[in-house]
Motif scaffolding. Structure first.
Motif, short mmCIF file in Angstrom:
data_model
loop_
_atom_site.label_atom_id
_atom_site.label_comp_id
_atom_site.label_asym_id
_atom_site.label_seq_id
_atom_site.Cartn_x
_atom_site.Cartn_y
_atom_site.Cartn_z
N PRO A 92 18.66 38.11 42.08
CA PRO A 92 19.69 39.12 42.37
C PRO A 92 19.90 40.04 41.18
O PRO A 92 19.83 39.61 40.02
CB PRO A 92 20.94 38.27 42.66
N THR A 93 20.17 41.30 41.46
CA THR A 93 20.38 42.29 40.41
C THR A 93 21.63 43.12 40.70
O THR A 93 22.06 43.25 41.85
CB THR A 93 19.18 43.24 40.27
N LEU A 94 22.19 43.69 39.64
CA LEU A 94 23.35 44.58 39.75
C LEU A 94 23.18 45.69 38.74
O LEU A 94 23.10 45.44 37.54
CB LEU A 94 24.63 43.80 39.49
N VAL A 147 30.79 52.38 42.69
CA VAL A 147 30.24 51.13 43.24
C VAL A 147 28.86 50.90 42.63
O VAL A 147 28.00 51.77 42.67
CB VAL A 147 30.14 51.21 44.77
N ARG A 148 28.68 49.74 42.07
CA ARG A 148 27.38 49.42 41.47
C ARG A 148 26.40 48.93 42.54
O ARG A 148 26.78 48.22 43.46
CB ARG A 148 27.56 48.35 40.39
N GLN A 149 25.15 49.35 42.38
CA GLN A 149 24.13 49.01 43.37
C GLN A 149 23.54 47.63 43.10
O GLN A 149 23.34 47.24 41.96
CB GLN A 149 23.03 50.08 43.38
N SER A 150 23.23 46.91 44.18
CA SER A 150 22.67 45.57 44.08
C SER A 150 21.61 45.38 45.15
O SER A 150 21.58 46.11 46.16
CB SER A 150 23.77 44.51 44.25
N ASN A 151 20.73 44.39 44.95
CA ASN A 151 19.75 44.05 45.98
C ASN A 151 20.25 42.91 46.86
O ASN A 151 19.51 42.37 47.68
CB ASN A 151 18.40 43.68 45.36
N VAL A 152 21.52 42.54 46.70
CA VAL A 152 22.15 41.51 47.54
C VAL A 152 23.12 42.21 48.49
O VAL A 152 24.05 42.89 48.05
CB VAL A 152 22.89 40.48 46.67
N TRP A 194 24.88 32.99 42.45
CA TRP A 194 25.03 34.13 41.52
C TRP A 194 26.33 34.87 41.77
O TRP A 194 27.05 35.23 40.83
CB TRP A 194 23.85 35.07 41.69
N LEU A 195 26.68 35.07 43.04
CA LEU A 195 27.91 35.78 43.38
C LEU A 195 29.16 35.02 42.94
O LEU A 195 30.23 35.62 42.79
CB LEU A 195 27.97 36.01 44.90
N ASP A 233 30.93 39.85 47.25
CA ASP A 233 30.77 41.26 46.86
C ASP A 233 30.12 41.37 45.47
O ASP A 233 30.76 41.03 44.46
CB ASP A 233 32.14 41.93 46.86
N PRO A 234 28.88 41.83 45.38
CA PRO A 234 28.24 41.96 44.06
C PRO A 234 29.03 42.85 43.12
O PRO A 234 29.07 42.60 41.90
CB PRO A 234 26.87 42.59 44.40
N ASP A 235 29.69 43.89 43.64
CA ASP A 235 30.41 44.82 42.76
C ASP A 235 31.66 44.20 42.15
O ASP A 235 32.25 44.76 41.23
CB ASP A 235 30.79 46.06 43.57
N ALA A 236 32.06 43.02 42.65
CA ALA A 236 33.24 42.35 42.10
C ALA A 236 32.88 41.52 40.87
O ALA A 236 33.79 41.01 40.19
CB ALA A 236 33.89 41.46 43.15
#
Length: 295
Positions: A76-78, A212-217, A268-269, A291-294
């Protein structure tokens, strides 16, 4: 005379007939190509694949390829907010007008932030500090917690001063509702009560504009299933699941399946949230982050 010649002729004829039958008997009873005999059908042999030897004598035949193994899922990435992005800004003035300064919070490009303070002036006789808090206090309250990004602004001065301080490892500061200015007096001795240590001098609401940050999740709620029968308690602005309340009997595998992510993504989250026990155990009634952005 004539009779004897005929008898001899008859005997000779009989002998010829007997010899003829003896000679043709082989053909009539299987010796030769008898008419009407059916040939035996032989299965045509299938060609057998052969491999030619290589120069060193080893076979050069091509082995039948086996199915390729399934590649592991990507980690996972952010993507951080770009460096230099201003995510909050405002002016501070204490109720009595004795303290003034301007602040702004800037992204460092690595999921951390810096608070910049400029044009600071103060006429109060004690040093003052600023910090970010989730729950705003009231002016005159005493702080028992110094919040996030606690930073000393300085002592009494009429010359505008500038300084900056980090928000530490805080990667998503938008939950911090207020910037609080408070007294950093080393003791209560010799100072008015309202200027004693940790007394709140000003409270300013912070209005954040963190992209909002972009993620692949990308969790998507596919509905309750066996071992994932909990409840989505919050969603993002885009409608994606944000918080999930664990139900009794939930497992990490099933919860990940329900939201279309991997167990690796789910862990990861929720890294550091205390909602996953040893062996990835889920505790009923606790809340998982989706929420990845959290982060």
């Amino acid at each position: 005379m004539t009779v004897r010649l005929t008898a001899r002729a008859s005997g000779a004829a009989a002998l010829v007939l007997a010899l003829t039958l003896a000679l043709t008997g082989c053909a009539l009873f299987g010796g030769g190509d008898a008419h009407g005999a059916k040939p035996t059908r032989t299965a045509t042999p299938k060609p057998t694949a052969t491999t030619a030897p290589a120069a060193d004598g080893r076979s050069t035949g091509t082995a039948t390829p086996s199915a390729s193994p399934t590649p592991p899922p990507p980690p996972p990435t952010l993507t951080p907010v770009p460096q230099g992005t201003v995510v909050a800004e405002g002016d501070v003035a204490s109720p009595k007008g004795s303290i003034h300064y301007h602040y702004r919070v800037v992204a460092n490009g690595d999921n951390t932030y810096t608070a910049e303070y400029t044009r600071f002036t103060s006429t109060v006789p004690v040093p003052v500090s600023a910090t970010f808090l989730q729950i705003p206090p009231e002016v005159g309250d005493g702080l028992t917690y110094h919040g996030v990004g606690d930073h000393r602004l300085g002592g009494p001065t009429t010359s505008a001063a500038s300084s900056s301080g980090t928000l530490g490892s805080e990667s998503q500061p938008s939950y911090l509702a207020a910037l609080v200015t408070y007294s950093s007096a080393p003791s209560a001795t010799g100072v008015p009560v309202e200027l004693g240590p940790d007394k709140v001098l000003a409270v300013n609401t912070v209005r954040w504009s963190v992209p909002v940050r972009q993620s692949n999740v990308h969790p998507v709620d596919h509905g309750a299933i066996a071992n994932a029968g909990g409840t989505v308690t919050a969603t993002t602005a885009a409608g994606a699941p944000k918080r999930y309340k664990v139900a009794a009997g939930d497992t990490t595998d099933a919860v990940a399946q329900r939201f279309g992510i991997t167990v690796q993504d789910l862990v990861w989250l929720n890294a550091g949230n205390g909602t996953l026990g040893s062996g990835q155990t889920l505790y009923a009634t606790t809340t998982l982050n989706l929420d990845p952005d959290a982060l």
